[in-house]
Design an enzyme around this catalytic site. Structure first.
Site, mmCIF file in Angstrom:
data_model
loop_
_atom_site.group_PDB
_atom_site.id
_atom_site.type_symbol
_atom_site.label_atom_id
_atom_site.label_comp_id
_atom_site.label_asym_id
_atom_site.label_seq_id
_atom_site.Cartn_x
_atom_site.Cartn_y
_atom_site.Cartn_z
ATOM 1 N N LYS A 170 11.386 13.263 -14.077
ATOM 2 C CA LYS A 170 9.978 13.017 -13.760
ATOM 3 C C LYS A 170 9.099 14.085 -14.405
ATOM 4 O O LYS A 170 8.032 13.782 -14.954
ATOM 5 C CB LYS A 170 9.764 13.019 -12.245
ATOM 6 C CG LYS A 170 10.347 11.822 -11.517
ATOM 7 C CD LYS A 170 9.950 11.844 -10.054
ATOM 8 C CE LYS A 170 10.436 10.581 -9.343
ATOM 9 N NZ LYS A 170 10.004 10.547 -7.921
ATOM 10 N N THR B 23 7.563 11.508 2.944
ATOM 11 C CA THR B 23 7.742 11.654 4.397
ATOM 12 C C THR B 23 8.376 10.372 4.932
ATOM 13 O O THR B 23 7.748 9.611 5.667
ATOM 14 C CB THR B 23 6.401 11.917 5.116
ATOM 15 O OG1 THR B 23 5.459 10.897 4.741
ATOM 16 C CG2 THR B 23 5.841 13.274 4.749
ATOM 17 N N HIS C 66 -3.790 -2.795 8.699
ATOM 18 C CA HIS C 66 -3.382 -3.641 7.573
ATOM 19 C C HIS C 66 -2.103 -4.415 7.912
ATOM 20 O O HIS C 66 -1.992 -5.610 7.639
ATOM 21 C CB HIS C 66 -3.142 -2.781 6.326
ATOM 22 C CG HIS C 66 -4.342 -2.005 5.894
ATOM 23 N ND1 HIS C 66 -4.267 -0.906 5.078
ATOM 24 C CD2 HIS C 66 -5.658 -2.160 6.183
ATOM 25 C CE1 HIS C 66 -5.482 -0.424 4.869
ATOM 26 N NE2 HIS C 66 -6.330 -1.154 5.538
ATOM 27 N N TYR D 68 -5.358 -8.956 3.164
ATOM 28 C CA TYR D 68 -4.157 -8.952 4.005
ATOM 29 C C TYR D 68 -4.094 -10.129 4.979
ATOM 30 O O TYR D 68 -3.148 -10.222 5.747
ATOM 31 C CB TYR D 68 -4.015 -7.641 4.806
ATOM 32 C CG TYR D 68 -3.834 -6.408 3.972
ATOM 33 C CD1 TYR D 68 -2.635 -6.161 3.321
ATOM 34 C CD2 TYR D 68 -4.871 -5.497 3.819
ATOM 35 C CE1 TYR D 68 -2.466 -5.028 2.541
ATOM 36 C CE2 TYR D 68 -4.708 -4.359 3.038
ATOM 37 C CZ TYR D 68 -3.504 -4.133 2.404
ATOM 38 O OH TYR D 68 -3.347 -3.015 1.636
ATOM 39 N N CYS E 155 4.278 2.345 2.642
ATOM 40 C CA CYS E 155 3.422 2.805 3.743
ATOM 41 C C CYS E 155 3.550 1.980 5.024
ATOM 42 O O CYS E 155 3.904 2.499 6.071
ATOM 43 C CB CYS E 155 1.963 2.824 3.291
ATOM 44 S SG CYS E 155 1.606 4.049 2.020
#
Length: 428
Positions: free
Chosen positions: A35, A86, A218, A258, A269
């Site tokens: 990366k 995370t 969402h 959505y 997410c």
């Protein structure tokens, strides 16, 4: 300003690209050499519209650098954006080890160089993380010199596939800080780039929580749309018409985003943050049945997707598009990836086509699936009896297929059934 970005995943790379466009010099830092080398060469390690062009332009102007050496990166910058992962467990526990390890490393370097530094977390973290996990490490390492480093939290609201647009045209930038009545000059210099985008200063916990509130809503809309219209389809409802009429009310229903029925929600997410909210409830001994039910609703919709594919009785199935949404290479918790894995347990053959896939990452994280990937689209289409597509233009497949083949359209952005009786919709 010279700014470092720790973590060259999706959020980190987008921040490098966009901030470099604003004239800042960016130093990417990651433990993964491949990366780092890509960023150092002005190439993007992720697939995201406009990012490659922005990185190439910044690299040509000498404003993008990268290294695995955190010491060099901190020494040459005044601010660090922490964009490390995370991830959450199936129970919703958020793994903060990458964040904590990063802040320890940066704080030790700030102490070594004895310099003023601004540490900005962009990774999604549970409320209380800065005060209870991050600041104690800063205080432990810097001691009486803890004022050398200011810690802030800026949640990111980037949608994969439109992240650059979202960065520059967001509705607000939220800044979590110790004292929300004091403006931060470094943040103002970097993020106060538009009169149209207000900066909202709040305390740490409020800023940390806002990201969960956004994504929970969402996910709620996705789960609501999929469940209500699946129910309607059982009663012979014209799902497309019902959805169009529902979305005409932009006073009470707010936004159509959505709210179109289709795939289960996925990505980096929504799944992990819905699970995390359930775990936050456990942490404070509070029942959150709505959010736990939303997760179960999404799981059930995933099962309905599998059943729909199997209902055609086809033995050769092409999964046409594996990423969780269009214009990204992200397969994290992708409903198409779940579908492909579930089909491996059936008495069918599957093959996969997706030009956006990062095969290097696939081989590491999904070794059991990558061997079914093939880049010869025409050959795969000719082979298949059923093509399951999540792309935005299923009509392009009509001319490439024959009468005995079927195309299952999962997007529901438009009704393509008038083009050919080969095209089937998820809610038919």
């Amino acid at each position: 300003m010279n700014i470092s970005v720790f973590g060259l995943g999706y959020v980190g790379v987008v921040n490098i690209a966009c901030l470099s466009k604003l004239g800042h010099t960016l130093y990417g830092c990651d433990i993964k050499p491949h990366k780092v080398s890509q960023i150092a060469e002005g190439r993007s390690p992720i697939h995201e519209p406009q990012v490659d062009e922005l990185l190439q332009s910044a690299h040509a102007e000498g404003r993008v650098k990268a290294s695995t050496d955190a010491s060099m990166v901190v020494e040459n910058t005044e601010m660090a954006l922490v964009c490390v992962g995370t991830p959450s467990s199936p129970e919703g526990y958020v793994n903060l080890s990458y964040c904590i390890n990063t802040v320890i490393e940066i704080a030790q370097l700030v102490k070594k160089f004895d310099k003023k530094y601004t540490l900005v977390f962009r990774s999604t973290i549970p409320p209380g993380t800065i005060e209870e996990k991050i600041m104690p490490e800063v205080d432990r390492i810097l001691g009486e010199n803890n004022k050398l480093m200011e810690v802030l939290f800026l949640p990111e609201f980037l949608r994969e596939g439109s992240a650059v647009k979202d960065f520059f045209e967001c509705r607000r930038i939220v800044i979590g800080c110790k004292d929300d009545s004091i403006l931060n000059n470094a943040i103002e210099e970097v993020f106060n780039f538009s009169e149209e985008v207000p900066l909202k200063y709040v305390n740490y916990r409020t800023a940390e929580f806002i990201k969960y509130a956004d994504n929970a809503y969402h996910a709620t809309k996705v789960a609501f749309a999929n469940e209500i219209y699946s129910l309607g389809a059982k009663f012979g409802v014209d799902v497309k018409k019902a959805n169009e009429i529902f979305m005409m009310d932009d006073i009470l229903n707010v936004s159509a985003n959505y709210l179109k029925p289709g795939l289960p929600y996925g990505g980096s997410c929504l799944p992990k943050e819905v699970r995390a909210i359930g775990n936050l409830g456990n942490m404070v001994d509070m029942e959150v049945p709505f959010f736990k039910g939303m997760y179960q609703s999404n799981v059930q919709h995933q099962a309905r997707l599998h059943e729909k594919v199997m209902s055609y009785g086809k033995k050769k199935i092409l999964v046409h598009g594996l990423t969780f949404k269009h214009d990204t290479d992200d397969v994290r918790e992708s409903p198409l990836l779940f579908l492909a894995k579930s089909l491996l347990n059936e008495e069918v053959e599957i093959k996969i086509f997706d030009p956006n896939l990062n095969l290097e990452n696939m081989r590491i994280e999904n070794a059991g699936v990558v061997r079914y990937v093939n880049d010869n689209e025409n050959e795969l289409i000719e082979w298949a009896d059923l093509i399951v597509t999540s792309r935005r233009n299923p009509e392009s497949l009509v001319d490439k297929t024959k009468d005995h083949q079927s195309i299952l359209n999962l997007t529901n952005y438009h009704d393509y059934t008038n083009l050919s009786d080969r095209i089937k919709n998820l809610y038919q």
